[in-house]
Design an enzyme around this catalytic site. Structure first.
Site, PDB file in Angstrom:
ATOM      1  CB  CYS A 201      -1.047  -0.096   1.270  1.00 18.85           C
ATOM      2  SG  CYS A 201      -1.991   1.430   1.207  1.00 18.85           S
ATOM      3  CG  ASP A 249      -6.930  -1.368  -4.643  1.00 20.26           C
ATOM      4  OD1 ASP A 249      -7.057  -0.364  -4.159  1.00 20.26           O
ATOM      5  OD2 ASP A 249      -5.656  -1.954  -4.403  1.00 20.26           O
ATOM      6  CG  HIS A 281      -6.127  -1.423  -0.864  1.00 20.34           C
ATOM      7  ND1 HIS A 281      -5.194  -1.093  -1.813  1.00 20.34           N
ATOM      8  CD2 HIS A 281      -5.715  -1.036   0.457  1.00 20.34           C
ATOM      9  CE1 HIS A 281      -4.249  -0.244  -1.028  1.00 20.34           C
ATOM     10  NE2 HIS A 281      -4.647  -0.340   0.139  1.00 20.34           N
TER      11      HIS A 281
END
Length: 313
Positions: A201, A249, A281
């Site tokens: 991330c 995502d 995600h």
């Protein structure tokens, strides 16, 4: 009306915590708290830390998502990378104490007699101990995640507050932190040490930035966020980048992912991009391992990263 936060950032959104016993050490690098996973952590005496006798030509720089270095999942992943690759893994607090999770996080687990080992790696020294105590669910559209306590400053944050937090961790702040860590790595392991990078991330962006700056040549990013196409375009000849992405995502939607691939085609980097169906995600570091699709994707992304480093680092 304030827009809702993505589950990655929403303090009311539950996140699964994998059960396990991290074996790394927290040290201070230029005032930056850093988790170090060592391939021989269990062989160290109580008065040693993993860098006390460095004899490694390679290391991995592990940059976390917003939960930071105290997320047990991240520590378990760092330990397993160190074990699989037989090299140290350096995981610094790039958020300078403002990660999502506090240091004293105490995860809770559902009660069940069934155990799903957290990793498929049966050679992992803690294989039997690392498991999520819940049955595997197939074809589940939602995951029953488990809540944990958020730091007080994070609670009741709206979109605007998150943007303020994010602004405090942009490159102008984060790059100098990582520069100190990279400098420490070279001082500790030698100027010629080869540094591979893996980011999740938020951390994925900074792995790409370090690659573009020529600091590291081999990187892996999992569902990376907030990066720009200019940063991708700076990757050049000799760099190797693997991307592991989620099917759904909203931080890295398919349009941005495909644009990223188009930009990479115009560079001289060696790259791959893999997308996992049935995932969202965060699946590779905060996925619910009781959901079979998520579990298989998490394992595949981990094995893919190990293979990438073995081939190119």
């Amino acid at each position: 009306m304030t827009e809702s936060l993505h589950p990655c950032c929403d303090p009311s959104s539950p996140s699964p915590i994998w059960e396990g016993n991290p074996t790394g050490t927290i040290i201070s690098i230029c005032g930056i708290e850093t988790y170090i996973a060592h391939p021989n952590a269990r062989d160290l005496s109580s008065d040693q830390h993993p860098s006390s006798n460095p004899k490694h030509e390679k290391v991995i720089l592990f940059l976390t998502e917003g939960h930071g270095i105290y997320l047990p999942n991240a520590q378990l992943l760092a330990d397993s990378f160190a074990h699989q690759l037989s090299i140290p893994v350096i995981m610094p607090d790039q958020f300078a104490g403002q990660a999502r999770l506090p240091k004293d996080i105490v995860p809770s687990f559902p009660s069940s007699h069934a155990t799903v080992p957290w990793t498929e790696d049966k050679d992992d020294p803690n294989y039997e101990l690392r498991g999520l105590k819940a049955p595997v669910k197939e074809n589940s559209e939602t995951s029953d995640a488990y809540r944990f306590e958020k730091p007080p400053w994070w609670k009741k944050q709206a979109e605007g507050e998150f943007e303020k937090w994010k602004a405090r961790h942009e490159p102008i702040v984060t790059d100098p932190i990582l520069e100190k860590v990279v400098g420490w790595i070279r001082e500790t392991y030698g100027e010629d040490v080869k540094i591979g990078g893996i980011g999740y991330c938020f951390g994925g962006r900074y792995i790409m930035r370090l690659m573009g700056a020529g600091v590291i040549d081999v990187g892996v990013v999992n569902h990376p966020s907030f990066y720009t196409m200019d940063e991708v375009a700076k990757l050049g000849n000799g760099t190797r980048l693997a991307i592991f992405a989620a099917e759904k995502d909203d931080i890295l939607p398919k349009e941005k992912r495909r644009e990223t691939e188009d930009v990479l085609e115009g560079t001289e980097t060696t790259w791959r991009s893999t997308v996992y169906s049935g995932t969202e995600h965060g699946f590779s570091v905060r996925g619910d391992l009781t959901v079979k699709e998520v579990r298989l994707a998490k394992e595949s992304a981990f094995r893919g990263a190990v293979q990438w480093f073995r081939e190119w680092l």
